[in-house]
Design a protein around this motif. Sequence first.
Motif, PDB file in Angstrom:
ATOM      1  N   GLN A  30      85.794  78.955  60.417  1.00  0.00           N
ATOM      2  CA  GLN A  30      86.028  78.576  59.022  1.00  0.00           C
ATOM      3  C   GLN A  30      86.926  79.594  58.312  1.00  0.00           C
ATOM      4  O   GLN A  30      87.560  79.286  57.314  1.00  0.00           O
ATOM      5  CB  GLN A  30      84.678  78.467  58.300  1.00  0.00           C
ATOM      6  N   LYS A  31      86.936  80.825  58.819  1.00  0.00           N
ATOM      7  CA  LYS A  31      87.852  81.905  58.403  1.00  0.00           C
ATOM      8  C   LYS A  31      87.537  82.550  57.056  1.00  0.00           C
ATOM      9  O   LYS A  31      88.267  83.439  56.616  1.00  0.00           O
ATOM     10  CB  LYS A  31      89.312  81.421  58.429  1.00  0.00           C
ATOM     11  N   ASP A  32      86.456  82.133  56.378  1.00  0.00           N
ATOM     12  CA  ASP A  32      86.051  82.849  55.172  1.00  0.00           C
ATOM     13  C   ASP A  32      85.440  84.197  55.536  1.00  0.00           C
ATOM     14  O   ASP A  32      85.522  85.156  54.767  1.00  0.00           O
ATOM     15  CB  ASP A  32      85.031  82.035  54.370  1.00  0.00           C
ATOM     16  N   PHE A  33      84.795  84.236  56.702  1.00  0.00           N
ATOM     17  CA  PHE A  33      84.181  85.460  57.195  1.00  0.00           C
ATOM     18  C   PHE A  33      84.597  85.703  58.638  1.00  0.00           C
ATOM     19  O   PHE A  33      84.892  84.760  59.372  1.00  0.00           O
ATOM     20  CB  PHE A  33      82.651  85.375  57.150  1.00  0.00           C
ATOM     21  N   ILE A  34      84.611  86.962  59.008  1.00  0.00           N
ATOM     22  CA  ILE A  34      84.701  87.318  60.422  1.00  0.00           C
ATOM     23  C   ILE A  34      83.413  88.052  60.759  1.00  0.00           C
ATOM     24  O   ILE A  34      83.150  89.147  60.243  1.00  0.00           O
ATOM     25  CB  ILE A  34      85.921  88.203  60.724  1.00  0.00           C
ATOM     26  N   ILE A  63      79.718  91.837  58.714  1.00  0.00           N
ATOM     27  CA  ILE A  63      80.323  90.790  57.887  1.00  0.00           C
ATOM     28  C   ILE A  63      81.619  91.284  57.262  1.00  0.00           C
ATOM     29  O   ILE A  63      81.608  92.150  56.384  1.00  0.00           O
ATOM     30  CB  ILE A  63      79.370  90.357  56.759  1.00  0.00           C
ATOM     31  N   GLN A  64      82.732  90.720  57.706  1.00  0.00           N
ATOM     32  CA  GLN A  64      84.020  90.965  57.047  1.00  0.00           C
ATOM     33  C   GLN A  64      84.321  89.760  56.174  1.00  0.00           C
ATOM     34  O   GLN A  64      84.502  88.649  56.674  1.00  0.00           O
ATOM     35  CB  GLN A  64      85.139  91.168  58.071  1.00  0.00           C
ATOM     36  N   ASP A  65      84.354  89.974  54.866  1.00  0.00           N
ATOM     37  CA  ASP A  65      84.534  88.883  53.910  1.00  0.00           C
ATOM     38  C   ASP A  65      86.028  88.690  53.644  1.00  0.00           C
ATOM     39  O   ASP A  65      86.691  89.561  53.094  1.00  0.00           O
ATOM     40  CB  ASP A  65      83.799  89.225  52.609  1.00  0.00           C
ATOM     41  N   ASN A  66      86.547  87.528  54.041  1.00  0.00           N
ATOM     42  CA  ASN A  66      87.974  87.229  53.853  1.00  0.00           C
ATOM     43  C   ASN A  66      88.237  86.309  52.670  1.00  0.00           C
ATOM     44  O   ASN A  66      89.365  85.851  52.487  1.00  0.00           O
ATOM     45  CB  ASN A  66      88.540  86.562  55.113  1.00  0.00           C
ATOM     46  N   GLN A  67      87.212  86.013  51.891  1.00  0.00           N
ATOM     47  CA  GLN A  67      87.389  85.078  50.778  1.00  0.00           C
ATOM     48  C   GLN A  67      88.211  85.724  49.672  1.00  0.00           C
ATOM     49  O   GLN A  67      87.876  86.776  49.157  1.00  0.00           O
ATOM     50  CB  GLN A  67      86.027  84.654  50.221  1.00  0.00           C
ATOM     51  N   LYS A  68      89.309  85.056  49.316  1.00  0.00           N
ATOM     52  CA  LYS A  68      90.206  85.549  48.272  1.00  0.00           C
ATOM     53  C   LYS A  68      90.576  84.386  47.361  1.00  0.00           C
ATOM     54  O   LYS A  68      90.559  83.231  47.790  1.00  0.00           O
ATOM     55  CB  LYS A  68      91.478  86.154  48.886  1.00  0.00           C
ATOM     56  N   PRO A  69      90.932  84.690  46.119  1.00  0.00           N
ATOM     57  CA  PRO A  69      91.393  83.610  45.230  1.00  0.00           C
ATOM     58  C   PRO A  69      92.608  82.915  45.832  1.00  0.00           C
ATOM     59  O   PRO A  69      93.498  83.564  46.380  1.00  0.00           O
ATOM     60  CB  PRO A  69      91.773  84.341  43.932  1.00  0.00           C
ATOM     61  N   LYS A  70      92.611  81.595  45.770  1.00  0.00           N
ATOM     62  CA  LYS A  70      93.715  80.840  46.347  1.00  0.00           C
ATOM     63  C   LYS A  70      94.977  80.994  45.513  1.00  0.00           C
ATOM     64  O   LYS A  70      94.949  80.926  44.284  1.00  0.00           O
ATOM     65  CB  LYS A  70      93.349  79.352  46.454  1.00  0.00           C
ATOM     66  N   LYS A  71      96.097  81.195  46.188  1.00  0.00           N
ATOM     67  CA  LYS A  71      97.388  81.286  45.507  1.00  0.00           C
ATOM     68  C   LYS A  71      98.126  79.966  45.662  1.00  0.00           C
ATOM     69  O   LYS A  71      98.004  79.285  46.684  1.00  0.00           O
ATOM     70  CB  LYS A  71      98.236  82.407  46.113  1.00  0.00           C
TER      71      LYS A  71
END
Length: 364
Positions: free
Chosen positions: A238-242, A261-269
């Motif tokens: 899903q790529k929000d987390f690694i 938990i590596q959190d990859n969630q960022k505001p969408k551009k």
Amino acid sequence: MSEFIAKPNFYVEGKEIVISKSNALIEGAYDLSPAEHDLLTLAVNKLHNQGTGGKQVFISAQEFSTANKINSNYSYEVLKETAQRLYDRKLSCTIYLDELKQMAGEEDIYTIARPKNSHKPTKLNFRWLQAVSYQEQSGFIYLMFSDPLAYLISKTGEAYTKYDYAKTIDLNGFHTKRLYELVNKWKGASPTNGKQYPQIVMALDEWKEFFGCADKYPQTAEFKRRVLLPSIKQINEQKDFILTLEQEKVGRIITHFVISIQDNQKPKKKEFKDPFKDAVTVATFTGTTDKDKIKPSAWQAKGLSDGQINKLKVFGKEFCDANSDKMPENFKGSYNDLIDYWALMLQNPNHVGGFKMTQELLSR
């Protein structure tokens, strides 16, 4: 009841569903089907957000269909089937006795969040529901939560986890949904022991209890292969987390599993769109468009029909062997029985894509 009839649908088209769930429930121990987990999550969230108190809630088939982006006819079947099983479902959670409040003679001496002062963990074992009924003509399920669960819902403001429900509807399997919630609970924790990312650390028995399989998978390797690794793989895709899995040992014996938990969630551009590039570029040699290339098959978009499920039964052994990871523990039936067991998932466009060899066998 009159309030429900006047304003039946809390979950409506176009409205983002943000789940607020008590951390006691997030970290509790129980075993449910994916549909049961979805229904109870929506029901608990609805009661909490309506702020009316009490312990009764209604979920309509239309709400369930909208929230999960599935066919309304399928929703009616899910609610009907789920209502028959939910009453027997149980769970256990840990809350805390605030000993200072107790000594002071206060009435509300329990808390979901561990108090900073003196406390004593208290384990609750209880049913999810006190009563349940499916109203077929009206198309809704009525749930009356048990007193302990209603108490936990009323305490959600103390310690809770929020997440986007839409992120969970494509996750196949109860274990993956549970892990996704737990990851969201821990993602903001401060890293410890010199680690770069937050970690969830639990003993093997605690992990098994959390996933509701304390009496299953006697071999640690089997639990890791059938529960932990598939759930981590789906969430990573899903790529929000690694998520990274490690294990701690005493000698050769695995005692703990650790998930970083590596959190990859960022505001969408907003993406820049090249006005000179046609969005449906024609392929030079094939004559197909980009749109044609990514268009899903009808069965992927709508789920399998009864006829397509029956065709899979012709190749029952191949299909069941390819999807053995989805087979229930100690299943004793035939290949056709197993495909019938999977039928609701195969008819659901959100889950059918998780089955292997479907297109190959349907094309024969």
